[in-house]
Design an enzyme around this catalytic site. Structure first.
Site, mmCIF file in Angstrom:
data_model
loop_
_atom_site.group_PDB
_atom_site.id
_atom_site.type_symbol
_atom_site.label_atom_id
_atom_site.label_comp_id
_atom_site.label_asym_id
_atom_site.label_seq_id
_atom_site.Cartn_x
_atom_site.Cartn_y
_atom_site.Cartn_z
ATOM 1 N N TYR A 148 0.964 -1.231 -0.016
ATOM 2 C CA TYR A 148 0.234 -0.024 -0.189
ATOM 3 C C TYR A 148 0.779 1.110 0.095
ATOM 4 C CZ TYR A 148 -3.711 3.132 1.682
ATOM 5 O OH TYR A 148 -4.640 4.187 1.841
ATOM 6 N N ASN A 193 -14.046 -0.506 14.042
ATOM 7 C CA ASN A 193 -14.116 -1.869 15.181
ATOM 8 C C ASN A 193 -14.710 -1.247 16.360
ATOM 9 O OD1 ASN A 193 -12.927 -3.421 13.311
ATOM 10 N ND2 ASN A 193 -10.855 -3.647 14.450
ATOM 11 N N GLN A 212 -0.035 4.724 20.668
ATOM 12 C CA GLN A 212 0.253 5.101 19.271
ATOM 13 C C GLN A 212 -0.899 6.121 18.927
ATOM 14 O OE1 GLN A 212 -0.916 2.062 19.982
ATOM 15 N NE2 GLN A 212 -1.783 1.060 18.229
#
Ligand code: NAD
Ligand code: UDP
Length: 319
Positions: A148, A193, A212
């Site tokens: 990607y 999610n 993160q």
């Protein structure tokens, strides 16, 4: 005589971002050809336009050439969620390289302006924070995200070479994490999610320690940015994203606090090559386009949660 409406080609037009762009263009009185291979896109996202005189749908894969008569190409076709682009990484790389090559070839043949949907992933795991457009990035060229990241990097390079060699009119948007209605329920990305888990009262999944960071832009703000960029004289690359940076834990806690259900966190192993932090510098977009995101994260989350809730309710009725 009024100018005739622009003829737009939107590749990936049945996907999350593409379908919102199609809505915006048709509502502005323009014509749209929506081209998609339905890998991650769905007819449901654009079915409200089927039969409309300004809308045409083509089932086509951008890795194959195509001849169409258009004025503007919005080249978005490419799966964006890690689970989807890693499903068949060779196909993802082909979509980025061959797909962009074919769309640039089409743009050249018909003299169309082309906007390429690139990504913040071109910065990889950044050593510079926030990321300005002149940062060249820190990408692992052989990692599981490289199909990607490197795909988008070579596609940007192709765009520039078509401009330098053939004088093509290009625009490059580096899109940062975007969320909103029409994300897939099983998309695998953080916002979808966690919202779907919260609706089901399930544990919220955190990969790694959750420290993160990402910066999340609401879809309507992104569409404003994309259309302004296409209509501007700036070639880009231009970052389009929301500079409000949040850790994954902060996002999870916001979702927890706004839920009536008691939600626990479930920590699991960090993902391979997961960038540790990400935040756009949007100075260029502010200066050139007078653009900055307007949607507050809390409000955008609420709108997206409502979308998922309705979708799940409908699924229940239909099953
Ligand atoms: P998406 O997966 O919802 O949409 C991608 C669309 O492209 C889908 O409709 C899919 O079926 C179609 N497609 C994929 N491969 C194709 C092919 N070979 N031929 C024809 N159609 C194909 O993803 P999205 O979130 O809407 O992303 C759209 C674009 O924006 C992508 O290029 C993505 O890389 C870029 N982008 C998105 C984000 C984000 O947060 N959503 C961030 C950065 C960049
Ligand atoms: N993430 C997470 N739980 C999830 C899905 C994602 O902790 O259920 C993390 C993921 O590891 C990454 C961040 O959230 O650090 C954003 O992931 P996403 O897939 O949304 O976007 P991308 O990694 O492509 O920026």
């Amino acid at each position: 005589m009024p100018a005739s409406p622009e003829k737009n080609l939107v590749t990936g037009g049945a996907g999350f971002v593409g379908s919102h762009l199609v809505d915006r263009l048709i509502k502005s009185g323009e014509k749209v050809i929506c081209l998609d291979n339905f890998f991650t896109g769905s007819k449901e996202n654009i079915e409200h336009w089927i039969g409309h005189p300004s809308f045409q749908l083509i089932n086509h894969d951008v890795t194959e050439p195509i001849k169409l008569d258009v004025d503007r190409i919005w080249h978005l076709a490419c799966p964006a969620s890690p689970i989807h682009y890693q499903f068949n990484p060779i196909k993802t790389a082909k979509t980025s390289f061959l797909g962009t090559y074919n769309m640039l070839g089409l743009a050249r043949r018909v003299g169309a302006r082309i906007l390429f949907a690139s990504t913040s992933e071109v910065y990889g795991n950044p050593e510079i924070h926030p990321q300005p457009e002149n940062y060249n990035g820190n990408v692992n060229p052989i990692g599981i995200r490289s199909c990607y990241d490197e795909g988008k990097r070579v596609a940007e390079s192709l765009c520039y070479d078509y401009m330098r060699m053939h004088g093509l009119e290009i625009r490059i948007a580096r899109i940062f994490n975007t969320y909103g209605p029409r994300m897939l329920l099983n998309d695998g990305r953080l916002i979808s999610n966690l919202l779907v888990q919260s609706i089901h009262g399930k544990e919220l999944t955190i990969y790694g320690n959750g420290n993160q960071t990402r910066s999340f832009c609401f879809i309507d703000d992104l569409i404003d940015g994309l259309t302004l960029l296409m209509n501007s004289s700036n070639i880009g690359p231009m970052n389009l994203g929301n500079p409000e940076e949040l850790s994954i834990l902060q996002v999870a806690n916001l979702i927890r606090n706004s839920s009536i259900k008691k939600l626990n966190l479930k920590f699991s192993k960090e993902l391979e090559d997961d960038p540790l932090r990400r935040k756009p510098s949007i100075d260029l977009a502010q200066k050139e386009l007078n653009w900055k995101p307007k949607m507050m994260f809390n409000k955008g989350l609420e709108i997206t949660r409502e979308y998922f809730q309705n979708k799940l309710d409908l699924e229940k009725i239909n099953n």
